[in-house]
Design a protein around this motif. Structure first.
Motif, PDB file in Angstrom:
ATOM      1  N   LEU A  71       0.824  -1.210   0.000  1.00  0.00           N
ATOM      2  CA  LEU A  71       0.000   0.000   0.000  1.00  0.00           C
ATOM      3  C   LEU A  71       0.860   1.263   0.000  1.00  0.00           C
ATOM      4  CD1 LEU A  71      -2.768  -1.152   2.490  1.00  0.00           C
ATOM      5  CD2 LEU A  71      -2.919  -1.032  -0.014  1.00  0.00           C
ATOM      6  N   ARG A  72       1.968   1.226   0.711  1.00  0.00           N
ATOM      7  CA  ARG A  72       2.885   2.378   0.709  1.00  0.00           C
ATOM      8  C   ARG A  72       3.450   2.583  -0.702  1.00  0.00           C
ATOM      9  NH1 ARG A  72       5.809   1.573   5.328  1.00  0.00           N
ATOM     10  NH2 ARG A  72       4.575   3.132   6.417  1.00  0.00           N
ATOM     11  N   ARG A  73       3.802   1.491  -1.341  1.00  0.00           N
ATOM     12  CA  ARG A  73       4.329   1.560  -2.710  1.00  0.00           C
ATOM     13  C   ARG A  73       3.304   2.176  -3.662  1.00  0.00           C
ATOM     14  NH1 ARG A  73       4.322  -1.017  -7.259  1.00  0.00           N
ATOM     15  NH2 ARG A  73       2.922  -2.702  -6.723  1.00  0.00           N
ATOM     16  N   ARG A  74       2.025   1.947  -3.389  1.00  0.00           N
ATOM     17  CA  ARG A  74       0.951   2.442  -4.246  1.00  0.00           C
ATOM     18  C   ARG A  74       0.452   3.831  -3.834  1.00  0.00           C
ATOM     19  NH1 ARG A  74      -2.301  -1.730  -7.120  1.00  0.00           N
ATOM     20  NH2 ARG A  74      -1.070  -3.649  -7.097  1.00  0.00           N
ATOM     21  N   GLY A  75       1.069   4.431  -2.830  1.00  0.00           N
ATOM     22  CA  GLY A  75       0.742   5.802  -2.478  1.00  0.00           C
ATOM     23  C   GLY A  75      -0.423   5.996  -1.527  1.00  0.00           C
ATOM     24  N   TYR A  76      -0.740   4.989  -0.742  1.00  0.00           N
ATOM     25  CA  TYR A  76      -1.808   5.153   0.255  1.00  0.00           C
ATOM     26  C   TYR A  76      -1.323   6.052   1.385  1.00  0.00           C
ATOM     27  CZ  TYR A  76      -4.910   1.804  -1.924  1.00  0.00           C
ATOM     28  OH  TYR A  76      -5.757   1.184  -2.812  1.00  0.00           O
ATOM     29  N   PRO A  77      -2.234   6.837   1.973  1.00  0.00           N
ATOM     30  CA  PRO A  77      -1.845   7.780   3.033  1.00  0.00           C
ATOM     31  C   PRO A  77      -1.270   7.064   4.259  1.00  0.00           C
ATOM     32  CG  PRO A  77      -4.115   8.180   2.308  1.00  0.00           C
ATOM     33  CD  PRO A  77      -3.662   6.906   1.666  1.00  0.00           C
ATOM     34  N   GLU A  78      -0.307   7.717   4.889  1.00  0.00           N
ATOM     35  CA  GLU A  78       0.321   7.147   6.088  1.00  0.00           C
ATOM     36  C   GLU A  78      -0.685   6.878   7.203  1.00  0.00           C
ATOM     37  OE1 GLU A  78       3.379   5.861   6.858  1.00  0.00           O
ATOM     38  OE2 GLU A  78       3.761   6.095   4.707  1.00  0.00           O
ATOM     39  N   GLU A  79      -1.731   7.708   7.319  1.00  0.00           N
ATOM     40  CA  GLU A  79      -2.714   7.462   8.386  1.00  0.00           C
ATOM     41  C   GLU A  79      -3.438   6.136   8.168  1.00  0.00           C
ATOM     42  OE1 GLU A  79      -6.254  10.091   8.586  1.00  0.00           O
ATOM     43  OE2 GLU A  79      -5.635  10.833   6.627  1.00  0.00           O
ATOM     44  N   VAL A  80      -3.655   5.751   6.917  1.00  0.00           N
ATOM     45  CA  VAL A  80      -4.266   4.457   6.608  1.00  0.00           C
ATOM     46  C   VAL A  80      -3.295   3.337   6.982  1.00  0.00           C
ATOM     47  CG1 VAL A  80      -5.038   2.967   4.703  1.00  0.00           C
ATOM     48  CG2 VAL A  80      -5.795   5.356   4.810  1.00  0.00           C
ATOM     49  N   LEU A  81      -2.045   3.497   6.614  1.00  0.00           N
ATOM     50  CA  LEU A  81      -1.034   2.473   6.900  1.00  0.00           C
ATOM     51  C   LEU A  81      -0.836   2.299   8.408  1.00  0.00           C
ATOM     52  CD1 LEU A  81       1.606   3.394   4.164  1.00  0.00           C
ATOM     53  CD2 LEU A  81      -0.445   1.985   3.977  1.00  0.00           C
ATOM     54  N   HIS A  82      -0.820   3.418   9.133  1.00  0.00           N
ATOM     55  CA  HIS A  82      -0.649   3.358  10.583  1.00  0.00           C
ATOM     56  C   HIS A  82      -1.810   2.608  11.231  1.00  0.00           C
ATOM     57  CE1 HIS A  82      -0.209   4.661  14.769  1.00  0.00           C
ATOM     58  NE2 HIS A  82       1.074   4.841  14.462  1.00  0.00           N
ATOM     59  N   ALA A  83      -3.023   2.876  10.769  1.00  0.00           N
ATOM     60  CA  ALA A  83      -4.198   2.203  11.326  1.00  0.00           C
ATOM     61  C   ALA A  83      -4.135   0.699  11.059  1.00  0.00           C
ATOM     62  CB  ALA A  83      -5.478   2.797  10.747  1.00  0.00           C
ATOM     63  N   ILE A  84      -3.703   0.335   9.864  1.00  0.00           N
ATOM     64  CA  ILE A  84      -3.595  -1.093   9.524  1.00  0.00           C
ATOM     65  C   ILE A  84      -2.539  -1.760  10.403  1.00  0.00           C
ATOM     66  CG2 ILE A  84      -2.893  -2.707   7.706  1.00  0.00           C
ATOM     67  CD1 ILE A  84      -4.327  -0.787   5.696  1.00  0.00           C
ATOM     68  N   LEU A  85      -1.425  -1.094  10.619  1.00  0.00           N
ATOM     69  CA  LEU A  85      -0.401  -1.644  11.520  1.00  0.00           C
ATOM     70  C   LEU A  85      -0.928  -1.744  12.951  1.00  0.00           C
ATOM     71  CD1 LEU A  85       2.736   0.264  10.189  1.00  0.00           C
ATOM     72  CD2 LEU A  85       2.320  -2.212  10.016  1.00  0.00           C
ATOM     73  N   ALA A  86      -1.667  -0.743  13.388  1.00  0.00           N
ATOM     74  CA  ALA A  86      -2.160  -0.694  14.772  1.00  0.00           C
ATOM     75  C   ALA A  86      -3.260  -1.716  15.047  1.00  0.00           C
ATOM     76  CB  ALA A  86      -2.654   0.712  15.103  1.00  0.00           C
ATOM     77  N   HIS A  87      -3.941  -2.196  14.012  1.00  0.00           N
ATOM     78  CA  HIS A  87      -4.985  -3.200  14.271  1.00  0.00           C
ATOM     79  C   HIS A  87      -4.376  -4.546  14.647  1.00  0.00           C
ATOM     80  CE1 HIS A  87      -4.863  -5.486  10.429  1.00  0.00           C
ATOM     81  NE2 HIS A  87      -5.771  -6.280  10.966  1.00  0.00           N
ATOM     82  N   ARG A  88      -3.074  -4.676  14.459  1.00  0.00           N
ATOM     83  CA  ARG A  88      -2.332  -5.871  14.891  1.00  0.00           C
ATOM     84  C   ARG A  88      -1.207  -5.453  15.834  1.00  0.00           C
ATOM     85  NH1 ARG A  88      -1.462 -10.568  12.280  1.00  0.00           N
ATOM     86  NH2 ARG A  88      -0.680 -11.104  14.342  1.00  0.00           N
TER      87      ARG A  88
END
Length: 194
Positions: A71-88
């Motif tokens: 997702l980072r490679r595809r340009g998704y916002p960091e807030e989305v990535l952080h939330a996905i990391l935080a759900h685990r």
């Protein structure tokens, strides 16, 4: 920012299991509900809900690290990535800090419990009440894969009562019940595989 259509295309490329796809869509619906409630950006929040388990099938041992990398490679916002990391958080060490983080965490496991409860009912989610879900939550043998402690912790992180949170997520999921196979008509037709 990538669009929902692009996110759905990615989901369909990475996820084969229809139940997992439905789970991700249910979480998206719940997270979008809370985005509206909190006055946040529904599109951004929806992406976190929709893609939070993107790599679960392909890379279960590394979930959600591979998804976040893609997702980072595809340009998704960091807030989305952080939330996905935080759900685990237990695996990634990234604690739920933002409102989006807490919301995704709070909705993830609960959608599974609501889905399982709705699948046991002739009318599915149409007339499902929070008390029925709370009763099933006490039965550890029912939907044994649902982590009850995560449901409780997520509710606390959101700062709402459990019954209210369940009611909110049921309402959100009712909006896409037909797509999930959880409405009365789908249940009657025997297509309720969610």
């Amino acid at each position: 920012m990538p669009t929902r259509e692009e996110a759905l295309q990615l989901l369909n490329e990475w996820v084969e299991n229809p139940s997992l796809r439905n789970h991700m869509k249910a979480v998206e619906a719940a997270v979008r509900f809370y985005a509206r409630k909190f006055g946040e950006d529904e599109e951004t929040w929806g992406l976190a809900g929709l893609l939070h388990d993107l790599d679960w099938e392909k890379y279960p041992e590394e979930h959600p690290l591979k998804a976040v990398e893609e997702l980072r490679r595809r340009g998704y916002p960091e807030e989305v990535l952080h939330a996905i990391l935080a759900h685990r958080a237990d695996f990634t060490g990234v604690e739920p800090e933002t409102q989006l983080d807490r919301t995704l965490f709070a909705c993830d496991e609960l959608t599974g419990l609501i889905t399982a409860t709705a699948l046991m009912r002739p009318n599915g989610i149409d007339d499902l009440e929070p008390k029925s879900v709370m009763k099933k939550m006490k039965d550890r043998a029912f939907a044994a894969g649902v982590d009850r402690e995560e449901v409780r912790r997520g509710t606390e992180l959101l700062g709402v009562e459990l019954a209210e949170h369940i009611a909110n997520v049921i309402e959100a999921m009712r909006g896409i019940a037909k797509e999930l196979g959880l409405d009365a008509a789908s249940r009657a037709a025997g297509r309720g595989g969610a």
